[in-house]
Design an enzyme around this catalytic site. Structure first.
Site, PDB file in Angstrom:
ATOM      1  N   ASP A 298       0.772  -1.093   0.028  1.00 16.70           N
ATOM      2  CA  ASP A 298      -0.104  -0.081   0.111  1.00 16.70           C
ATOM      3  C   ASP A 298       0.896   1.133  -0.046  1.00 16.70           C
ATOM      4  O   ASP A 298       2.000   1.334   0.077  1.00 16.70           O
ATOM      5  CB  ASP A 298      -0.938   0.134   1.343  1.00 16.70           C
ATOM      6  CG  ASP A 298      -2.188   0.521   1.075  1.00 16.70           C
ATOM      7  OD1 ASP A 298      -2.174   1.729   0.162  1.00 16.70           O
ATOM      8  OD2 ASP A 298      -3.215   0.304   1.800  1.00 16.70           O
ATOM      9  N   GLU A 504     -10.134   6.668   4.952  1.00 18.78           N
ATOM     10  CA  GLU A 504      -9.152   5.962   5.737  1.00 18.78           C
ATOM     11  C   GLU A 504      -9.396   6.647   7.081  1.00 18.78           C
ATOM     12  O   GLU A 504     -10.524   6.773   7.849  1.00 18.78           O
ATOM     13  CB  GLU A 504      -7.984   6.186   5.016  1.00 18.78           C
ATOM     14  CG  GLU A 504      -8.047   5.692   3.647  1.00 18.78           C
ATOM     15  CD  GLU A 504      -6.445   5.447   3.258  1.00 18.78           C
ATOM     16  OE1 GLU A 504      -5.355   5.456   3.768  1.00 18.78           O
ATOM     17  OE2 GLU A 504      -6.245   5.706   1.945  1.00 18.78           O
TER      18      GLU A 504
END
Length: 618
Positions: A298, A504
């Site tokens: 990521d 997020e």
């Protein structure tokens, strides 16, 4: 004259086997790997953001991949042609290298091609889970792939197949459901993104069907939706049985459907960072599941192996590569990564076999995509971005995703569907005329946006105005007071409220409360995307409500985590709940609406999982 197995001389020129599209991909990968220097191999393992890239950088460092992070665009309101030209300029740098290995450009296209101006924005995954329609997901994947390819990009970081077990998680709306079975079913979007995998295909081998398809990315491996208290990037505490039964099943399906790449989760499993987990990445994913595509980190994911992040980057490079990560999303300081990995290989901390495994997997995906034959994009698909056919599909997805929680006082005294022909309708609420709020996070900008100026679509207000009879007056007031409502003699009101966009960790919440005006739930609309007409379709009875809750609706946050099957299961609305309505050709004003001593209020919630108190209005 034959010159070894990897080349032969034809009319005075060397013929490279890896350039021969008629050769098996495995043969091409082996031939190309045998020609590459260590510098060229390590460059292939680096993925950098477009903001730090130039054609010369791509050429000089043999960069294997570029990406656009959330909101990273060629220019504001960039057209599809602008995107194509940008990607091609970078690609020309790759093609000018000694071996001419094309780079692969990736982008977050998590609910449509969401970074791109005028692209079709589909409902977020939590809404698509409520639709319970794998075939719809396949069509959405197909439309998304075409729009991504229209901008010259062959790689989408989607789908997210997290199983959200706690709505306090800021990424819960990126999860199809708390139920792993539903998440498994929704992996059919991969068949739309990449194409239907041929029968008899080898287990775990990526498959991409052609120039209108993209390489997909199953993420985030594994357990990202199970962290303690839903804290993003935190620790998932469960035994192997829990991991395999809840968080892993969708990966079996994704790999069986030929998914090309897998992205690793920021989270930890029982205290061990996933970005450094050799047991699960190399042992389970690559070994037991026989995944043959490439594994990608990521965004700055390997930095987070240490605490604080980036405090020992050489160690992070070592641990992540040894764990089995093949491509590192750096995304900025790529020279540090290249230098550190070079040092680790030259000093035998990392064996060349591990590097060859990583690069071979990356090359396999690039050959599968046809990048060696068609490295440069053209403008043939630019009109597909935001096409009417795709917007119609998004509208269908919206109406199928909507969940009706209450419809009047009882089944014999329902409010919906609403009449289109009345005197006056009030439309109110912060989300009624705000396309950015309607679309949520991961839209144009990383954290989303507010207003109607940053992309195209239909707000819920516009959809209602278009749906009602021409003689019906629609009045919008974002936050009207009671006197205003009383003085205007409205036949009914539609109130649209919700969360402000986020992504997020910015969305993590331990209280799950909503800013004023505090809503009272009547009907919930998730994050529907750009096509608000899907909401009006069901409000006015052109289509019936069919959506079912893809996750449990709790009474208080004190109950969390609470998922279907738990011993303490006591929800406000259970998993799978959803009322249905019938379609109606037309419905004029009736005593069932007009004869009431108060204005009927229809509440639409554009959000994922907030806690609210109070009785329901009807």
């Amino acid at each position: 004259m034959v010159l070894g197995w990897g080349c032969r001389r034809t009319r005075g020129e060397e013929f490279m086997i890896y350039k021969d599209a008629k050769q098996p991909i495995g043969v091409r990968v082996k031939d190309l790997l045998g020609r590459m220097t260590l510098e060229e191999k390590i460059g292939q393992m680096a993925q950098i953001d477009r903001t730090v890239a130039t054609a010369d950088i791509v050429k000089n460092y043999y960069i294997g991949s570029l990406l656009s992070g959330g909101g990273s665009t060629p220019l504001p309101h960039a057209t599809a042609a602008d995107w194509v030209n940008m990607v091609n300029d970078f690609q020309k740098g790759s093609l000018s290298t000694r071996l001419g290995i094309p780079m692969i450009y990736g982008i977050d296209a998590v609910h449509g091609h969401n970074n791109v101006y005028n692209a079709t924005i589909f409902p977020h995954n939590i809404g698509l889970g409520a639709a319970r329609d794998p075939e719809l997901l396949r069509r959405i994947g197909d439309a998304t792939a075409v729009e991504v390819r229209a901008t010259g990009i062959p790689y989408a970081f989607a789908p997210c197949i997290a199983v959200c077990r706690d709505p306090r998680w800021g990424r819960c709306y990126e999860s199809y459901s708390e139920d792993p079975k539903i998440v498994e079913e929704m992996t059919d979007i991969i068949l739309g993104l990449q194409g239907e995998i041929p029968k008899g295909s080898e287990q775990g081998v990526p498959y991409v069907a052609g120039k209108n398809k993209v390489a997909a990315c199953a993420k985030h491996f594994v357990g990202d939706g199970g962290t303690t208290k839903g804290i993003n990037e935190n620790n998932t505490l469960t035994d192997m049985h829990g991991l395999l039964s809840i968080h892993m099943p969708a990966y079996y399906d994704a790999i069986n459907k030929g998914v090309a790449t897998v992205m690793i989760s920021y989270s930890s499993w029982n205290g061990n960072k996933m970005h450094a987990n050799n047991e699960l990445i190399t042992g389970f994913l690559k070994g037991k599941l026989k995944f043959k595509g490439f594994v990608i980190s990521d965004w700055q994911g390997i930095d987070r192996i240490t605490s604080p992040p980036h405090s020992n980057y050489t160690y992070s490079v070592l641990e992540s590569v040894l764990a089995g990560i093949d491509m590192i999303m750096i995304p900025y300081n790529f020279t540090e990564f290249i230098d550190d990995l070079m040092y680790l290989v030259k000093n035998n901390f990392i064996q060349m076999a591990r590097i060859d495994d990583a690069v071979g997997r990356i090359l396999l995906v690039k050959f599968t995509l046809g990048l060696f034959e068609n490295p440069l994009a053209d403008l043939s698909l630019v009109n597909e971005v935001g096409s009417q056919a795709h917007r119609n599909l998004a509208r269908e997805a919206v109406r199928k995703s909507l969940v009706l929680l209450k419809n009047g006082k009882n089944a014999n005294d329902s409010v919906l569907p609403l009449p289109k022909k009345v005197g006056k309708i009030l439309v109110a609420g912060s989300h009624a005329d705000n396309l950015g709020y309607q679309c949520g996070g991961w839209t144009i900008a990383w954290q989303g946006f507010s207003g109607n100026n940053y992309t195209s679509g239909t707000t819920i207000l516009s959809a209602i105005s278009s749906a009602v009879d021409k003689d019906t007056e629609v009045i919008y007031s974002e936050n009207p007071d009671s006197e205003y409502v009383k003085s205007h003699n409205f036949n009914y009101a539609v109130v649209v409220v919700g969360e402000h966009p986020y992504t997020e960790s910015a969305g993590d919440s331990q209280t799950l409360t909503m800013a004023d005006p505090g809503p009272r739930c009547h009907q919930k609309s998730w994050l529907p995307g750009t096509e608000g007409q899907g909401v009006s379709d069901v409000l006015f009875g052109d289509y019936g409500f069919t959506g079912k809750l893809s996750r449990t609706w709790f009474k208080t946050v004190d109950q969390l985590p609470m998922n279907v099957g738990d011993s303490h299961y006591d929800p406000l609305f259970p998993f799978g709940f959803g009322l249905t309505t019938k379609t109606t050709v037309s419905r004029s004003l009736s005593a069932g609406v007009d004869g009431r001593p108060y204005v009927p209020v229809i509440m639409i919630f554009v959000f994922i999982g907030l806690y609210f108190q109070g009785k329901f209005l009807s």
